[in-house]
Design a protein around this motif. Sequence first.
Motif, short mmCIF file in Angstrom:
data_model
loop_
_atom_site.label_atom_id
_atom_site.label_comp_id
_atom_site.label_asym_id
_atom_site.label_seq_id
_atom_site.Cartn_x
_atom_site.Cartn_y
_atom_site.Cartn_z
N ILE A 25 0.85 -1.20 0.00
CA ILE A 25 0.00 0.00 0.00
C ILE A 25 0.88 1.25 0.00
CG2 ILE A 25 -1.68 1.29 1.37
CD1 ILE A 25 -2.78 -1.52 2.22
N GLU B 10 3.33 10.57 -8.96
CA GLU B 10 2.57 10.90 -10.17
C GLU B 10 1.97 12.30 -10.06
OE1 GLU B 10 2.52 8.75 -12.70
OE2 GLU B 10 1.31 10.09 -13.93
N TYR B 11 1.54 12.63 -8.83
CA TYR B 11 0.93 13.94 -8.61
C TYR B 11 1.97 15.03 -8.76
CZ TYR B 11 -2.08 17.42 -6.47
OH TYR B 11 -2.85 18.53 -6.24
N PRO C 274 3.46 14.53 -13.20
CA PRO C 274 2.51 13.69 -13.94
C PRO C 274 3.10 13.15 -15.24
CG PRO C 274 1.60 15.89 -13.48
CD PRO C 274 3.06 15.93 -13.18
N GLY C 275 2.49 12.12 -15.75
CA GLY C 275 2.92 11.58 -17.04
C GLY C 275 3.64 10.26 -16.91
N PHE D 112 9.11 -1.51 -25.95
CA PHE D 112 7.82 -0.81 -25.96
C PHE D 112 7.81 0.18 -24.81
CE2 PHE D 112 6.26 -3.08 -22.38
CZ PHE D 112 6.73 -4.37 -22.53
N THR E 223 6.01 3.15 -18.37
CA THR E 223 6.03 4.26 -17.43
C THR E 223 6.62 3.73 -16.12
OG1 THR E 223 3.84 3.73 -16.64
CG2 THR E 223 3.98 5.30 -18.43
N GLY F 50 5.16 3.30 -13.41
CA GLY F 50 4.23 2.32 -12.83
C GLY F 50 4.49 0.93 -13.40
N ASP F 51 4.71 0.86 -14.72
CA ASP F 51 5.00 -0.43 -15.34
C ASP F 51 6.30 -1.01 -14.79
OD1 ASP F 51 2.82 -0.14 -17.02
OD2 ASP F 51 3.97 1.03 -18.46
N PHE G 60 5.68 -2.46 -11.45
CA PHE G 60 4.96 -3.72 -11.57
C PHE G 60 5.91 -4.84 -11.99
CE2 PHE G 60 2.72 -6.75 -14.32
CZ PHE G 60 1.84 -7.26 -13.39
N LEU G 61 6.75 -4.55 -12.99
CA LEU G 61 7.70 -5.56 -13.45
C LEU G 61 8.67 -5.95 -12.35
CD1 LEU G 61 8.69 -4.60 -17.09
CD2 LEU G 61 7.45 -6.60 -16.29
N LEU H 183 6.66 -8.14 -9.79
CA LEU H 183 6.32 -9.46 -10.34
C LEU H 183 7.58 -10.31 -10.47
CD1 LEU H 183 3.96 -11.11 -11.46
CD2 LEU H 183 4.55 -10.30 -13.72
N TRP I 16 -6.58 15.20 -19.12
CA TRP I 16 -6.25 14.80 -17.75
C TRP I 16 -7.32 15.32 -16.82
CZ3 TRP I 16 -3.03 11.88 -14.96
CH2 TRP I 16 -2.00 11.25 -15.66
N LEU J 192 0.33 -16.09 -9.72
CA LEU J 192 1.49 -15.41 -10.28
C LEU J 192 1.67 -15.76 -11.76
CD1 LEU J 192 4.22 -15.60 -7.51
CD2 LEU J 192 3.12 -13.57 -8.43
N VAL K 110 -4.71 9.59 -12.66
CA VAL K 110 -3.60 8.90 -12.00
C VAL K 110 -3.88 7.40 -11.93
CG1 VAL K 110 -2.37 8.62 -9.83
CG2 VAL K 110 -2.91 10.90 -10.67
N HIS L 85 -3.06 1.21 -15.07
CA HIS L 85 -2.84 0.09 -14.16
C HIS L 85 -4.14 -0.38 -13.54
CE1 HIS L 85 1.06 2.12 -14.55
NE2 HIS L 85 1.45 0.87 -14.71
#
Lengths: 93, 288, 287
Positions: free
Chosen positions: A20, A30-31, A34-35, A45, A48, A50-51, A54-55, A58, B5, B268, C115, C119
């Motif tokens: 969390i 992000e705030y 941004p972007g 490819f 961002t 975030g990706d 995640f990677l 994982l 946005w 997973l 935001v 995802h």
Amino acid sequence: MDFSWMAWTLPTALFFATMIAFLLGMAVWEYVSPGGAPRIGILRFETTRGDRLFLSLLGSAYIHIAWLGFVNLDLWWATALSLIYAYCVFRLV
Amino acid sequence: MNKTWNNKAWFLVLPAFIVVAFSAIIPLMTVVNYSVQDTFGNNEFFWAGTEWFKEILDSDRFWSSLGRNLMFSFIILVIEIPLGIFIALNMPRRGIGVPICLVTMAMPLLVPWNVVGTIWQLLCRSDIGLLGYALARIGIQFSYASDPLHAWITVVAMDVWHWTSLVVLLSYAGLVSIPDAYYQAARIDGASRLSVFRYIQLPKMKRVLLIAFLLRFMDSFMIYTEPFVATGGGPGTSTTFLSIDLVKMAIGQFDLGPAAAMSLIYFLIILLLSWIFYTVMTSSDAET
Amino acid sequence: MATQQSPSPAAATSVAHVKREGPKFSWIVPLVYIVFLMIPIYWLVVISFKSNFEVMNSFSIIPQDPTLRNYKVILTDSSWYLGYVNSITYVLMNMVISLLIALPAAYAFSRYRFVGDKHLFFWLLTNRMAPPAVFALPFFQLYSAFGLIDTHIAVALAHCLFNLPLAIWILEGFMSGIPKEIDETAYIDGYSFPKFFIKIFIPMIASGIGVAAFFCFMFSWVELLIARTLTTTSAKPISAIMTRTVSATGMDWGVLAAAGALTLIPGVLVIWFVRNYIAKGFALGRV
């Protein structure tokens, strides 16, 4: 309402608190800018941040699972390896 | 489309987020909690650490279920995708045939999954089934309950019966979106049927075929109800796929810890596959 | 995406004259396939009209001594036919909930960036892909804690797990096909957001709503594992009741087949109503 069936333990609670915290941290980041800093890395490819998070997560999960299944050393080594992996993901992908 | 946005859009998504999170996140958290503990019922839990994960990863049972499941997904993809394209290519484009084809072909998709199992059981039993009886008459004792090969044939045939229509309908939808002018041009050029397929139809179907492929893969990877009803995962464990194994462990043996650990490993795998699915799809959308 | 190229008027008239001729016998392929699809269903229906004695002791392609006894068993026993009522109840509830919640969410995804939007969308989709078996483990306890076990709303909510992402995905596709200028014009004309959404936007994507409703119906209707886990008696779906036909004297094949045959009817009705939209929904490739 009774939630004892969820069988919380300190380690798992810490684990989810970390997750969390990650999400909140990403939202704040992000705030502020941004972007999501999109770019095209070695996977060819657009990703961002975030990706990339995640990677990293994982991949870390997979590293830990593989460690448990195939290596007999302490699990902290897998954590260390995951950190190196996450660093690479954030630099290269 | 150029999107603006606007973080207030979160309020529009919030109800959806809450409803899905209720059924997704709380159970997932619980599964994580179970996976590191041991229980003998009565809501008493004991710390077990990573024991269950080790046990699952060391067990032949998990790896063979996984292997069987991958094998199953591979077989049904190899059959359903080409068959689906072939049927879609030969479907009528206009006239009374179109609604007849669409309605009858969509029918298996609307049959409850356990009824699919029942239907194939009724069809393949050698005492009361049309197919089983017919095979017995020509000297083949077809028995999905005792012969693993026959069980596999039954399960694969059942899946082909159940889901090929999805591939057909998706490919058909891709085909009808090709303007007639394309075919006209091809005819003027004297293109062969094969090259029409290769250079006009296949590229136009690329996106829907990609989706058909990925959906069939994901759904066959989590198949539970149909083989559970038809063969019960047997004979022995020969058609026990991952989901069947998982439910057996969780509900049949009440081994919450190992079942939870297996759920997480399973999850997973799914997470990685979904991510590939999503990435491939969005990048192919970006191309077109 | 699935936007069809509209040929110019001149091209359209010339196209109308061209009759595309496929190979002469191409109709055989779909015919054979449809026969393959229908044989198992035919056999189910045949058995449902046979008595158990006939099922076990003689073999015939058509019932020798057709009987309605199996259907009578189901339609006169409340523990049987209430199963259908239960299934239909939670399927309809799920459809309404999914659509009501998915509409604003799909609008947000198709019109705005916010935001974590990508995802969030990905996370929603993973729930469509995740095996119910993974979640079903603690479902019973979760819904018990809220006192919802054995109610229709519990199954309806649980099925939202995969139907809501699906509905959002389908609707987002249809909404993206509608130019944004329409929204902007409406706002300039003084429409408030809710008024615009209900009066102008929803009628424009009516076919999308139809397709989404069809798929919500379909996936909620065919699901067994979750529905079985969350119900015990008063909301038990027909699919779970069907396992009852195993009795001390062996399987009651006739009643089982009749129950199965009756589950086909709602599906056939729904397909018939949406037959013109199915191809469109599949064209978006969002199933």
